[in-house]
Design a protein around this motif. Structure first.
Motif: not given
Length: 209
Positions: A122-128, A177-186
């Motif tokens: 699953l791809v989570n869009h943290i920032l839009t 480095e700590d500004t997360v745009l997208v995270s990938v989770v199982m």
């Protein structure tokens, strides 16, 4: 994008109500070298314009009294349940002065990534959207972000992407480095169903006297 505004002489609640009843939207334009000026716009034309992403994130050409000036949309008040714009604010911009603006992030390619195609992640869009500063001429309508290289268990940060030329992020105490745009989770694993209790099982015997 270009739109037409008209000078507005009267202000106040009653005058604004009459404008809305006549299919107009009261507004104001401020900033730059000029004084704040009351304006009005055609509601139907404005309603169609605000549906476009560029109207919210681009430098706009406003024609007023035969002159065209560069402005940014700064505030938009919409009726809580009617399709009606109640008031609108614009800010004049100078070609030589940097502006602050929130720009949409357009994600693409995630369906082609190994994370999604092979691992079913699953791809989570943290920032839009991303707040940036730049000269008006360098302001992008949106920032394209390629997700086709995503792998299982990774994150995509601001450091991992290249911003358009002349565009700098406004980080407000954070780092790239700590500004997360997208995270990938199982995806969550499905828990096996518990076997149903045997309805035919004999009841335990009571104590014998």
């Amino acid at each position: 994008m270009k739109f037409v505004a008209f000078e507005r002489a009267k202000q106040g609640t009653g005058a604004s109500r009459r404008l809305r009843n006549a299919g107009k939207v009261p507004g104001i334009v401020y900033g730059g070298e000029g004084q704040p000026q009351l304006i009005e716009l055609d509601h139907n034309a404005l309603w169609q314009a605000i549906k476009k992403e560029a109207f919210h994130s681009s430098v706009l050409d406003m024609e007023l009294a035969g002159k065209v000036s560069k402005v940014l949309l700064r505030d938009l008040q919409i009726h809580p349940f009617k399709q009606q714009v109640l008031h609108i604010d614009f800010q004049r911009v100078s070609a030589k002065e940097k502006i602050h603006m929130k720009v949409p992030l357009r994600y693409r390619g995630e369906e082609e990534s190994n994370a999604v195609k092979m691992e079913k992640c699953l791809v989570n869009h943290i920032l839009t959207e991303l707040e940036v500063t730049c000269l008006p001429a360098d302001l992008p309508e949106a920032i394209e972000v390629d997700l086709s290289k995503l792998e299982k268990g990774t994150t995509l940060t601001l450091k991992d992407i290249e911003l358009p030329k002349g565009v700098e992020p406004v980080l407000r105490g954070h780092t790239a480095e700590d500004t997360v745009l997208v995270s990938v989770v199982m995806p969550a694993a499905e828990e096996p169903e518990e076997p149903a209790a045997d309805a035919a099982a004999p009841a335990p015997e009571g104590d014998k006297k």
